[in-house]
Design a protein around this motif. Structure first.
Motif, PDB file in Angstrom:
ATOM      1  N   LYS A 168       0.849  -1.187   0.000  1.00 15.77           N
ATOM      2  CA  LYS A 168       0.000   0.000   0.000  1.00 15.77           C
ATOM      3  C   LYS A 168       0.889   1.244   0.000  1.00 15.77           C
TER       4      LYS A 168
ATOM      5  N   ASP B 249      -0.584  -0.997  -4.481  1.00 14.67           N
ATOM      6  CA  ASP B 249      -1.917  -0.425  -4.317  1.00 14.67           C
ATOM      7  C   ASP B 249      -1.707   1.045  -3.994  1.00 14.67           C
TER       8      ASP B 249
ATOM      9  N   TRP C  31      -2.816   4.747  -3.313  1.00 15.27           N
ATOM     10  CA  TRP C  31      -3.937   5.566  -2.846  1.00 15.27           C
ATOM     11  C   TRP C  31      -3.633   7.027  -3.158  1.00 15.27           C
TER      12      TRP C  31
END
Ligand code: GDP
Ligand code: MG
Length: 175
Positions: A12, A62, A64
């Motif tokens: 992330k 991932d 964001w």
């Protein structure tokens, strides 16, 4: 392609920085190879995902992306939760975005994991004639803050893959 013996990591990564510094453009260039001169301002948050292969591991990023939180230099706790890396973006042609980057780094140091891999990204390197923030200033700030420094252009694609390779390598090393 994933080799059978390779490790597989899901990472992330949060993308922060001042409005207009090029966060969404960076992600779009990395994930889709696209760039738009008239990139629409992001509404709320956006999510990108991309695989990247190292010799020993494959990393799934991932990403964001953020918007609207820029003004307050703070993120909702859900962004920090489980984040392995943070990319702090500023625009080399705007001192103001560099000042904002400093605020973001403070914020990440308070709320992020102590193992967070942090990249300081001096974006829009293609705007060299309009440069307001010198390379040395960025490098020094990154060094003081335990980040690595890289100059990119989402427009030309310069150093975009290198940015994510460097993050992937540093994360893989931390395991
Ligand atoms: P964000 O608000 O941080 O997500 O920034 P955007 O990705 O929306 O980009 C803001 C503006 O800067 C858009 O007009 C982009 O086309 C432009 N932009 C983004 N990256 C670059 C770059 O590397 N070079 C140049 N010249 N313009 C860029
Ligand atoms: Mg955006």
């Amino acid at each position: 392609q994933r080799c059978p013996n390779c490790k597989f990591y899901v990472e992330k990564t949060v993308l922060v920085g001042d409005m207009g510094s090029g966060k969404t453009s960076l992600a779009l260039r990395f994930v889709k190879g696209l760039f738009f001169d008239n990139q629409e301002p992001t509404v709320g948050a956006a999510f990108f995902t991309q695989l990247l292969s190292l010799p020993e591991a494959t990393v799934k990023f991932d990403i964001w992306d953020t918007a609207g939180q820029e003004r307050y230099h703070s993120l909702a706790p859900i962004y920090y939760r489980g984040a392995a890396a943070a990319i702090v973006v500023y625009d080399i042609s705007s001192t103001d975005t560099f000042v904002k980057a400093e605020k973001w780094v403070e914020e990440l140091q308070i709320h992020g994991s102590h193992k967070l891999v942090m990249a300081l990204v001096a974006n829009k390197s293609d705007l060299e004639p309009n440069r307001e923030v010198e390379t040395e200033e960025g490098e020094q700030f990154a060094h003081e803050s335990g980040m690595f420094y890289i100059e990119t252009s989402a427009k030309t694609g310069e150093n975009i893959n290198e940015l994510f390779y460097e993050i992937a390598k540093r994360i893989a090393k931390a395991y």
